[in-house]
Write an enzyme that holds these catalytic residues in place. Structure first.
Site, PDB file in Angstrom:
ATOM      1  N   HIS A 132      52.280  38.056 -24.160  1.00  0.00           N
ATOM      2  CA  HIS A 132      51.275  37.019 -24.996  1.00  0.00           C
ATOM      3  C   HIS A 132      51.240  35.755 -25.515  1.00  0.00           C
ATOM      4  O   HIS A 132      52.287  35.411 -25.054  1.00  0.00           O
ATOM      5  CB  HIS A 132      51.199  38.099 -26.847  1.00  0.00           C
ATOM      6  CG  HIS A 132      50.618  39.450 -26.588  1.00  0.00           C
ATOM      7  ND1 HIS A 132      51.435  40.697 -25.922  1.00  0.00           N
ATOM      8  CD2 HIS A 132      49.407  39.976 -27.155  1.00  0.00           C
ATOM      9  CE1 HIS A 132      50.607  41.975 -25.868  1.00  0.00           C
ATOM     10  NE2 HIS A 132      49.154  41.144 -26.809  1.00  0.00           N
ATOM     11  N   LYS A 136      51.916  34.765 -31.433  1.00  0.00           N
ATOM     12  CA  LYS A 136      52.234  36.517 -32.333  1.00  0.00           C
ATOM     13  C   LYS A 136      53.614  36.966 -32.576  1.00  0.00           C
ATOM     14  O   LYS A 136      54.274  35.902 -31.976  1.00  0.00           O
ATOM     15  CB  LYS A 136      52.225  37.346 -31.002  1.00  0.00           C
ATOM     16  CG  LYS A 136      52.093  38.605 -31.059  1.00  0.00           C
ATOM     17  CD  LYS A 136      51.566  39.651 -30.182  1.00  0.00           C
ATOM     18  CE  LYS A 136      51.520  41.791 -30.057  1.00  0.00           C
ATOM     19  NZ  LYS A 136      50.402  41.551 -31.480  1.00  0.00           N
TER      20      LYS A 136
END
Lengths: 244, 244, 244, 244
Positions: A132, A136
């Site tokens: 990601h 995050k």
């Protein structure tokens, strides 16, 4: 098919309004947001309403829609067991009405988990890698943890994956989610990606899902709109509509 | 479970003999090769025989095994419709006996095709890339062509994948197999690999199979040995034994 | 070019003998193993000797070869600083003789580390993933740890990669090698693989090395044999012969 | 460092204005677009100007900037040999002024081509796969064709890659660009991606570049802004500023 949208001015809702307008087989009837009357849907003979609103208002929306005989496709979160039971009891009183509540409308993500579940018991080894953007907050991602738990469940009764690691650095072998190693990569330039790696003698199988755009829920929502009526009552997750 | 091997001195057969001996839940009874009597199997109370022999002898082997009430797992090629019918008629006379004939025992390859079939109708775009060592004579590979045809079949009725290509070089967009682009890469250092790429708005799903060893058929053969008895009569392909 | 092999009966040595015999521009002169006289090389006018033997004997071999004016390509391990100094002093006495000592002859691995070093300072984020068969004892692999240290060295002075992780499971973010996250995957069906992922705004660069065969050192050894004479004196690593 | 932007209201220009404002070591001085006087740059003591305008106006911009002793980083296209010569002659009259003209500011793309060039002569096999969204008109992409030509140039004198293909379908082996196979994949859900695969005995090396966002030029432009002054005169491409 006549389609309305609840939460029509939100980012997600607005994207769905555009997608409904662009689809040749769908007619957009009404967009409703905070302050607008729900009767816009009944006045416009709406058949299906897509709800991406807020846990605070979604139950009121569903009570109205079910009572009006309008099917619903719901992406709003916060459905506890009690809420699910409440929706079921409303639906019991209106046979023929259909409600779909799904935590994830990204078709690739749903298929990816389903394939992982099917493959899990045929391989000696399995690991999950999720990748990601670096903003995050949680590692591993909720999807990766859920995928690992699904795989662990499907492998119940099988021996653990072989692993001769005896020396090394802490963390190298990833996080342990129900016995499945999960690795989290955070990299500028990425959005949301997941790879499930299976291995057995002489061969590996990799299932990779890449989501590079916040609109990847659209095809799943349209699939819900088109097929929810074939599944009267309550459906959780888009899997049944996909024949999985 | 008592297991014998036909073609026991061939490269594949010898690998299977080793795998049966190594498996704790299986007992190796007898290996038979050209010149050996098939009665070695009946004498040793063999329950399942694995046959990796030759089209010239496989029918005789099967007639003997079925008649003796021994289940068979067959990787030998050359099964025409006529041969299949013959095997069915032998089996009709011996209810309870089970024969599995499979063109491909690599579990990863089988799952990969099955997942491609399941995913095919949910994505706008799909392409197949197969990668092999440079000594391969055919391009695309038989597996890639079969995968593409399966996908085309599953997508029947859907619009073709979008493709705005209007200028370029011949071959850039690959071979056309029933409307599915298939690309063949030949590279020193590779063995046998295949990637199926699916795409829709904002997301892609990739299913990749890597086979780096000629022994990748072993887990599928052992799966056949362990479960063939649950499927009396004739079974084609290991898919039904995998619950697919 | 006339080429001999020391350790010719070992697994690696035998592979090199075969490779030398197969190369059109090389002539195999002599294979020497424990018990054979080193004079087989001088008797056969050997120009280059490849040594894959043992730390116990490699120094004696090198003393002989350098003294005889024969170039050497050495894959044997165990070269301490003292040993390196000793080899240098022998070479000082015989100008024109060339010795190459390399810890890694896999060209792909060497290039992969070199490219990682070159790319390191141009990206905000970098992580290393190494994937191996499940019989490996150490995690991360020595190569991955070395790669991460090289990258960290090249990034000296730059801010750390962004990472907003605030909740999660231990190990999810991998092992920390000089500030670079390193993830180790252990999977049946794999051999030795490594991926270096770089990311910056809107783009990522991935360098992947796959070694699926124990013979991947061969092209690097042949490169050493062909070019060692152009680098008189001591060379460490094949990078200088590759013009890197 | 004081930085101005030409074409500041264009999509690209506006993104660069934001990036300059966000960078702690840079000060944004002035944005100029059609109709604004170029003297905004001299009035604001601008040291470097980024030009993403149009072939019709870029030459006038450069003449002004060079004359004013302001360095320039140029992403505008349309530089013929004549225009390049003109810029050189203006620069000859103003020693110390630096102009950088680059066809591609994506750092990952530039490194990817550079690494391909460096690796090309060490592998037996090489192929290029480029993957783009399905609205692209040309196949292969310009970048893939350029990459293939660079590789072919670096491999001059080496034997062609092995390829035993003797039967198959047209197009399976891709397009031929100077002897290098190039494969073009068009898939919904993709943006712009390229993979260069190298292979030799037992190992492969893959260089993959993924660009998922139209802002991937930003880090390269900032690199240009920060280092152009170290390269007085004309520089073509960001490679020299990257030390490549």
């Amino acid at each position: 098919m006549r389609v309305g949208v609840l939460g029509a001015k939100g980012k997600v809702g607005a994207t769905i309004v555009d997608a409904v307008k662009a689809a040749e087989d769908l007619t957009f009837t009404a967009g409703v947001d905070a302050g607008d009357p729900l009767t816009l849907f009944t006045d416009s003979q709406t058949q299906v309403v897509v709800d991406f609103t807020h846990p605070d208002v979604v139950m009121g929306n569903l009570e109205f829609l079910i009572d009006a005989g309008i099917d619903a496709v719901v992406g709003t979160t916060g459905f506890t067991d009690e809420r699910i039971e409440q929706v079921r009891s409303w639906l019991a009183a209106k046979p023929g009405v259909a409600v779909l509540i799904a935590p994830n409308f990204a078709i690739g993500a749903v298929l990816s988990m389903e394939f992982a579940r099917q493959a899990a018991r045929f391989f000696e080894s399995v690991e999950v890698v999720e990748l990601h953007h670096p903003f995050k907050a949680d590692a591993p991602s909720g999807t990766a943890a859920r995928t690992a738990r699904l795989i662990a469940e499907a492998r119940r009764g099988l021996p653990p994956s072989p692993d001769a690691t005896s020396t090394g650095l802490p963390g190298a072998r990833g996080a342990d989610v129900d016995g499945i190693p999960v690795h989290s990569i955070r990299l500028a330039g990425l959005v949301a990606h997941q790879e499930i790696l299976f291995g057995t003698q002489g061969e590996t199988l990799t299932i990779r899902h890449d989501s590079i755009d916040r609109t990847s829920f659209v095809p799943g929502v349209l699939l819900g709109v088109r097929h929810v009526a074939d599944h009267p009552g309550l459906t959780i997750g888009i899997e049944p509509l996909m024949g999985l």
